[in-house]
Scaffold this motif. Structure first.
Motif: not given
Length: 209
Positions: A157-176
């Motif tokens: 879902x976040x990839x479709x919104x144009x977010x990169x790995x670091x941004x997705x990791x930050x939003x979902x509180x996951x490791x890169x």
């Protein structure tokens, strides 16, 4: 029902839902949360009988929030309330043992029907979602979207919104590195080598849903 929690980052949605509920349950106390940390704080301080939760929330992963709520208070009913594609997300959250999935595109009074069913101990799904669940049982997977785990779909879902790995990791509180692993799995399941092809193939298959 004494205490209810509404978790949504849009105030107009929270207030609208609260007003509809108050008309049918005038004695209920309604708490509001705008993000995942706020929801956790409220949940830890109050014994809720029902939590109505949007899928897309700031401050972390809704998937983890649902798991945490279920672990903390298994008697609290959870009704997912989202404007995201019901066919894609509804069944996945039902499998997480939530008590219902309600689309924001349904009429306002449908939320009362959903709440009543959930409080009576039933699982609430729309007729459309029930039909999809039943038809899916009768066929093998052909659409790669249906093979995705809830977490994979969350990352997608976040990839479709144009977010990169670091941004997705930050939003979902996951490791890169964890996000990278999920992205790799997505590429494999869609049989693509890059993000552009992943997005294109997702759009192609979701036309069938």
């Amino acid at each position: 029902m004494k205490n209810l929690l509404i978790v949504d980052d849009h105030s107009i949605v929270r207030l609208g839902v609260a007003n509809v509920i108050k008309n049918s349950f005038p004695k209920v106390t309604i708490e509001h949360a705008t993000n995942i940390p706020d929801a956790i704080e409220k949940f830890n301080s109050t014994n809720f009988q029902l939590a109505i939760i949007d899928i897309k929330l700031p401050g972390g992963s809704t998937l983890d929030l649902v798991k945490q709520f279920s672990k903390k208070n298994s008697s609290c009913k959870i009704l997912m309330f989202s404007g995201l594609n019901e066919a894609q997300y509804g069944e996945r959250y039902i499998k997480l043992n939530v008590n219902g999935f309600l689309s924001k595109h349904k009429p306002a009074d449908e939320i009362i029907t959903a709440i009543e069913k959930v409080l009576e101990g039933h699982i609430y799904m729309s007729d459309e979602l029930k039909s999809k669940v039943e038809s899916k049982k009768l066929r093998k997977y052909k659409n790669p979207v249906e093979k995705l785990s809830t977490r994979e779909l969350e990352v997608l879902y976040f990839i479709l919104d144009g977010y990169g790995n670091l941004e997705i990791a930050d939003k979902l509180k996951l490791k890169n590195s964890t996000v990278s692993t999920y992205k790799k799995r997505l590429m494999e399941k869609f049989d693509v080598a890059n993000v552009l092809d992943l997005v294109d193939k997702y759009k192609f298959f979701t036309k069938e849903i």
